[in-house]
Design a protein around this motif. Structure first.
Motif, mmCIF file in Angstrom:
data_model
loop_
_atom_site.group_PDB
_atom_site.id
_atom_site.type_symbol
_atom_site.label_atom_id
_atom_site.label_comp_id
_atom_site.label_asym_id
_atom_site.label_seq_id
_atom_site.Cartn_x
_atom_site.Cartn_y
_atom_site.Cartn_z
ATOM 1 N N MET A 58 0.843 -1.189 0.000
ATOM 2 C CA MET A 58 0.000 0.000 0.000
ATOM 3 C C MET A 58 0.883 1.245 0.000
ATOM 4 S SD MET A 58 -3.303 0.435 2.197
ATOM 5 C CE MET A 58 -3.750 1.885 3.047
ATOM 6 N N ILE A 59 0.745 2.040 -1.059
ATOM 7 C CA ILE A 59 1.557 3.243 -1.220
ATOM 8 C C ILE A 59 0.629 4.455 -1.245
ATOM 9 C CG2 ILE A 59 3.186 4.465 -2.708
ATOM 10 C CD1 ILE A 59 4.378 1.853 -1.812
ATOM 11 N N LYS A 60 0.927 5.449 -0.411
ATOM 12 C CA LYS A 60 0.199 6.724 -0.436
ATOM 13 C C LYS A 60 1.207 7.818 -0.729
ATOM 14 C CE LYS A 60 -3.580 5.583 2.607
ATOM 15 N NZ LYS A 60 -4.403 5.985 3.718
ATOM 16 N N ILE A 61 0.868 8.677 -1.691
ATOM 17 C CA ILE A 61 1.788 9.733 -2.098
ATOM 18 C C ILE A 61 1.189 11.104 -1.809
ATOM 19 C CG2 ILE A 61 3.009 10.808 -4.021
ATOM 20 C CD1 ILE A 61 3.107 8.087 -5.356
ATOM 21 N N LYS A 62 1.991 11.935 -1.148
ATOM 22 C CA LYS A 62 1.617 13.334 -0.924
ATOM 23 C C LYS A 62 2.512 14.181 -1.834
ATOM 24 C CE LYS A 62 1.667 17.017 2.462
ATOM 25 N NZ LYS A 62 2.144 17.423 3.791
ATOM 26 N N PRO A 63 1.936 14.808 -2.877
ATOM 27 C CA PRO A 63 2.756 15.615 -3.775
ATOM 28 C C PRO A 63 3.126 16.963 -3.154
ATOM 29 C CG PRO A 63 0.470 15.605 -4.515
ATOM 30 C CD PRO A 63 0.551 14.718 -3.311
ATOM 31 N N ILE A 64 4.321 17.431 -3.451
ATOM 32 C CA ILE A 64 4.816 18.719 -2.976
ATOM 33 C C ILE A 64 5.152 19.589 -4.182
ATOM 34 C CG2 ILE A 64 6.633 19.897 -1.664
ATOM 35 C CD1 ILE A 64 4.846 18.209 0.109
ATOM 36 N N ARG A 65 4.543 20.766 -4.247
ATOM 37 C CA ARG A 65 4.791 21.698 -5.356
ATOM 38 C C ARG A 65 6.212 22.252 -5.299
ATOM 39 N NH1 ARG A 65 0.756 24.175 -8.679
ATOM 40 N NH2 ARG A 65 2.723 24.953 -9.427
ATOM 41 N N ALA A 66 6.737 22.566 -6.463
ATOM 42 C CA ALA A 66 8.059 23.186 -6.541
ATOM 43 C C ALA A 66 7.941 24.656 -6.146
ATOM 44 C CB ALA A 66 8.617 23.074 -7.954
ATOM 45 N N LYS A 67 8.757 25.080 -5.193
ATOM 46 C CA LYS A 67 8.830 26.478 -4.763
ATOM 47 C C LYS A 67 10.210 26.991 -5.133
ATOM 48 C CE LYS A 67 4.986 26.459 -2.210
ATOM 49 N NZ LYS A 67 3.808 27.129 -2.609
ATOM 50 N N VAL A 68 10.236 28.216 -5.656
ATOM 51 C CA VAL A 68 11.505 28.772 -6.117
ATOM 52 C C VAL A 68 11.695 30.203 -5.626
ATOM 53 C CG1 VAL A 68 11.493 27.367 -8.218
ATOM 54 C CG2 VAL A 68 10.542 29.672 -8.283
ATOM 55 N N PHE A 69 12.945 30.634 -5.671
ATOM 56 C CA PHE A 69 13.298 32.036 -5.491
ATOM 57 C C PHE A 69 14.019 32.451 -6.757
ATOM 58 C CE2 PHE A 69 16.388 35.317 -4.419
ATOM 59 C CZ PHE A 69 15.514 36.302 -3.968
ATOM 60 N N CYS A 70 13.499 33.492 -7.418
ATOM 61 C CA CYS A 70 14.085 33.966 -8.680
ATOM 62 C C CYS A 70 15.172 34.989 -8.401
ATOM 63 C CB CYS A 70 12.989 34.571 -9.557
ATOM 64 S SG CYS A 70 13.627 35.192 -11.128
ATOM 65 N N ASP A 71 16.366 34.714 -8.904
ATOM 66 C CA ASP A 71 17.490 35.628 -8.732
ATOM 67 C C ASP A 71 17.323 36.893 -9.570
ATOM 68 O OD1 ASP A 71 18.876 33.950 -6.956
ATOM 69 O OD2 ASP A 71 19.654 32.771 -8.624
ATOM 70 N N ASN A 72 16.507 36.824 -10.600
ATOM 71 C CA ASN A 72 16.327 37.950 -11.505
ATOM 72 C C ASN A 72 15.307 38.961 -10.979
ATOM 73 O OD1 ASN A 72 16.739 39.319 -14.057
ATOM 74 N ND2 ASN A 72 14.734 38.564 -14.643
ATOM 75 N N CYS A 73 14.077 38.523 -10.713
ATOM 76 C CA CYS A 73 13.012 39.455 -10.304
ATOM 77 C C CYS A 73 12.702 39.384 -8.808
ATOM 78 C CB CYS A 73 11.743 39.227 -11.126
ATOM 79 S SG CYS A 73 10.841 37.717 -10.724
ATOM 80 N N ARG A 74 13.429 38.517 -8.076
ATOM 81 C CA ARG A 74 13.299 38.385 -6.614
ATOM 82 C C ARG A 74 11.968 37.776 -6.180
ATOM 83 N NH1 ARG A 74 18.257 38.452 -5.578
ATOM 84 N NH2 ARG A 74 18.013 39.026 -3.426
ATOM 85 N N TRP A 75 11.277 37.102 -7.087
ATOM 86 C CA TRP A 75 9.978 36.499 -6.783
ATOM 87 C C TRP A 75 10.177 35.180 -6.055
ATOM 88 C CZ3 TRP A 75 7.239 32.087 -8.288
ATOM 89 C CH2 TRP A 75 5.869 32.108 -7.998
ATOM 90 N N ARG A 76 9.298 34.905 -5.092
ATOM 91 C CA ARG A 76 9.337 33.655 -4.326
ATOM 92 C C ARG A 76 7.949 33.023 -4.387
ATOM 93 N NH1 ARG A 76 12.529 32.084 0.315
ATOM 94 N NH2 ARG A 76 13.521 34.104 0.122
ATOM 95 N N GLY A 77 7.891 31.750 -4.760
ATOM 96 C CA GLY A 77 6.605 31.051 -4.826
ATOM 97 C C GLY A 77 6.685 29.820 -5.701
ATOM 98 N N ASP A 78 5.515 29.364 -6.193
ATOM 99 C CA ASP A 78 5.463 28.183 -7.048
ATOM 100 C C ASP A 78 6.237 28.426 -8.333
ATOM 101 O OD1 ASP A 78 3.846 26.966 -5.201
ATOM 102 O OD2 ASP A 78 1.998 27.206 -6.333
ATOM 103 N N GLY A 79 7.066 27.454 -8.702
ATOM 104 C CA GLY A 79 7.823 27.541 -9.945
ATOM 105 C C GLY A 79 7.109 26.793 -11.053
ATOM 106 N N LYS A 80 7.475 27.082 -12.270
ATOM 107 C CA LYS A 80 6.944 26.391 -13.438
ATOM 108 C C LYS A 80 7.904 25.258 -13.769
ATOM 109 C CE LYS A 80 4.634 25.717 -17.264
ATOM 110 N NZ LYS A 80 3.516 24.838 -17.249
ATOM 111 N N VAL A 81 7.450 24.001 -13.572
ATOM 112 C CA VAL A 81 8.303 22.838 -13.816
ATOM 113 C C VAL A 81 8.235 22.473 -15.289
ATOM 114 C CG1 VAL A 81 8.719 20.423 -13.266
ATOM 115 C CG2 VAL A 81 7.970 21.987 -11.475
ATOM 116 N N LEU A 82 9.403 22.443 -15.913
ATOM 117 C CA LEU A 82 9.532 22.022 -17.306
ATOM 118 C C LEU A 82 10.063 20.591 -17.291
ATOM 119 C CD1 LEU A 82 11.069 25.358 -18.582
ATOM 120 C CD2 LEU A 82 8.675 24.661 -18.661
#
Length: 108
Positions: A58-82
């Motif tokens: 029995m496997i249960k998975i809790k997904p975790i969103r990617a969070k990033v800090f942008c060195d360019n615009c200083r934004w912190r939050g969910d990143g766009k995963v490619l």
């Protein structure tokens, strides 16, 4: 070659090795978005364990969103995963610090 698929394969292989070591029958997994998609992870797990003693684990998975800090615009939050990296959704910069979403934690 898709690095995300390679990471998923390595993560599933690690899980199977851990289950074999302790002969565990259930596991809870915290899976970072950079490590893979939970549905694809489970498809691969089911394929690799078909016919084995771990098929019914029995496997249960809790997904975790990617969070990033942008060195360019200083934004912190969910990143766009490619396919094999993350970028800032605000300025599209790919030079970001991944703060969360690259982890895989298994609780047995």
């Amino acid at each position: 070659m898709d690095l995300r698929k390679i990471r998923e394969e390595k993560a599933v292989d690690s899980l199977i090795s851990l289950l074999k070591e302790g002969n565990y029958r259930k596991a809870r997994i915290t899976l970072g978005e950079m490590r893979g998609d939970p549905k694809e992870f489970m498809k691969l797990y089911n394929y690799l364990t078909e016919g084995s003693r771990f098929e019914k684990t029995m496997i249960k998975i809790k997904p975790i969103r990617a969070k990033v800090f942008c060195d360019n615009c200083r934004w912190r939050g969910d990143g766009k995963v490619l396919e094999d990296h993350v970028r800032c959704p605000r300025c599209r910069n790919e030079d970001v610090q991944v703060l969360q979403g690259n982890e895989m934690v298994v609780h047995v």
